[in-house]
Every structure is written in C-alpha cells, then in structure tokens.
Enzyme design. Sequence first.
Site, mmCIF file in Angstrom:
data_model
loop_
_atom_site.group_PDB
_atom_site.id
_atom_site.type_symbol
_atom_site.label_atom_id
_atom_site.label_comp_id
_atom_site.label_asym_id
_atom_site.label_seq_id
_atom_site.Cartn_x
_atom_site.Cartn_y
_atom_site.Cartn_z
ATOM 1 N N TYR A 1 0.820 -1.218 0.000
ATOM 2 C CA TYR A 1 0.000 0.000 0.000
ATOM 3 C C TYR A 1 0.854 1.268 0.000
ATOM 4 C CZ TYR A 1 -4.489 -2.405 0.624
ATOM 5 O OH TYR A 1 -5.626 -3.165 0.446
ATOM 6 N N ASN B 1 -13.451 -3.601 3.825
ATOM 7 C CA ASN B 1 -14.370 -3.704 2.678
ATOM 8 C C ASN B 1 -14.145 -4.973 1.860
ATOM 9 O OD1 ASN B 1 -11.997 -2.945 1.499
ATOM 10 N ND2 ASN B 1 -12.750 -1.034 0.622
HETATM 11 P P1 ADP Z 1 -9.939 0.589 -3.566
HETATM 12 O O1 ADP Z 1 -9.616 -0.574 -2.648
HETATM 13 O O2 ADP Z 1 -11.409 0.646 -3.883
HETATM 14 O O3 ADP Z 1 -9.069 0.643 -4.800
HETATM 15 P P2 ADP Z 1 -8.293 2.766 -2.489
HETATM 16 O O4 ADP Z 1 -7.208 2.253 -3.375
HETATM 17 O O5 ADP Z 1 -8.652 4.214 -2.585
HETATM 18 O O6 ADP Z 1 -9.658 1.927 -2.728
HETATM 19 O O7 ADP Z 1 -7.944 2.476 -0.969
HETATM 20 C C1 ADP Z 1 -7.283 1.292 -0.589
HETATM 21 C C2 ADP Z 1 -7.966 0.752 0.652
HETATM 22 O O8 ADP Z 1 -7.769 1.668 1.727
HETATM 23 C C3 ADP Z 1 -9.491 0.597 0.576
HETATM 24 O O9 ADP Z 1 -9.907 -0.580 -0.069
HETATM 25 C C4 ADP Z 1 -9.877 0.618 2.026
HETATM 26 O O10 ADP Z 1 -9.603 -0.640 2.664
HETATM 27 C C5 ADP Z 1 -8.911 1.660 2.579
HETATM 28 N N1 ADP Z 1 -9.489 3.021 2.563
HETATM 29 C C6 ADP Z 1 -9.706 3.813 1.488
HETATM 30 N N2 ADP Z 1 -10.246 4.994 1.827
HETATM 31 C C7 ADP Z 1 -10.389 4.942 3.182
HETATM 32 C C8 ADP Z 1 -10.886 5.860 4.165
HETATM 33 N N3 ADP Z 1 -11.355 7.060 3.824
HETATM 34 N N4 ADP Z 1 -10.879 5.446 5.459
HETATM 35 C C9 ADP Z 1 -10.388 4.252 5.825
HETATM 36 N N5 ADP Z 1 -9.897 3.345 4.958
HETATM 37 C C10 ADP Z 1 -9.898 3.673 3.657
#
Ligand code: ADP
Length: 140
Positions: free
Chosen positions: A51, A114
């Site tokens: 990440y 999620n």
């Molecule tokens: P995605 O998984 O839909 O591609 P992102 O890459 O933006 O979303 O974010 C990576 C992960 O970080 C998300 O799947 C979620 O687990 C976490 N995350 C994203 N935005 C938030 C937030 N505002 N608060 C807490 N956790 C978040």
Amino acid sequence: MAVTRTFSIIKPDATRRNLTGAVTKMLEEAGLRVVASKRIHMTRDQAEGFYGVHRERPFFNDLCTFMTSGPVVVQVLEGENAVQRNRDIMGATNPANADEGTIRKSYAESIEANSVHGSDSDENAKIEIDFFFSPDEIVG
Ligand code: ADP
Ligand code: MG
C-alpha cells in the site's frame, strides 16, 4: 476483448467471517478464473510495501494494521478485461456507495474493512501479482 489478469485480495474481515468461498463464487460468476491462490498472514512490511502508494493518506497506518489483523487470500484472476471486470463486481470502496449485487455491497463492514482488494490498472495488476506470486505459482 483480450484475456488479461488482475490481482485480488480477500481481506481479513472476510476471512474472519468464513467468506472466502462466497467471495470467490461471486468472482467466478462474474467471469473471472482463479489461476493462483494462497492464504497468507501479511507482515507489516508487506502491507506497507503493498500500500506504499497510500503512505501519505490519513488512513495508511490503520489500513496496514487492518490488513495484518488476520489471514488474507491473495489471488490472480484471469478473464476478459479482468481489471475492470473485477472492479465492477467488487463495487465502490465505501460499501455505502456500492451497487446492489457487488461483493462490497453484500459483505463489506466499512470503508476500511471492505472485504476485497482489486488492482486498478493493467500496469498495477502486473506489479501487484509480482509482489505476491512467482511465475510457477500461476497456473492458467
Ligand atoms: P480501492 O480498494 O477501492 O481501490 P483505495 O485504493 O482508494 O480503494 O484504498 C485502498 C484501501 O484503503 C481501501 O480498499 C480501504 O480498505 C482503505 N481506505 C480507502 N479509503 C479509506 C478511508 N477514507 N478510510 C479508511 N480506509 C480507507
Ligand atoms: Mg485501490
């Protein structure tokens, strides 16, 4: 349309609730084929590396803590337009905004917990697959 690959993670909130099969079923029913899969407990280093793009985001530390809080299942998925197909069946990051019939609408607990990760581009799919899998672990 080309057959491509994407990278998926069934996150700790889903493995904890014994949803590995349920999530995989939705992926398969969306036309994706699991060509590699392993259950691992991510180290802190792995989570922070994976990440890394989110390092400056306010949720980065909590996200890494969550992703190392229990087992995950990392997978390589193959299918036509795999990256977009997976994003479609995953649903929006925040389950409150996810469409009916998506994995996150069905199973996610919160915007953080999620249930699934999916690559957001072919380029990142390759990087993410290489992060967790060696070529001999992928059997198409
Ligand atoms: P995605 O998984 O839909 O591609 P992102 O890459 O933006 O979303 O974010 C990576 C992960 O970080 C998300 O799947 C979620 O687990 C976490 N995350 C994203 N935005 C938030 C937030 N505002 N608060 C807490 N956790 C978040
Ligand atoms: Mg993302």
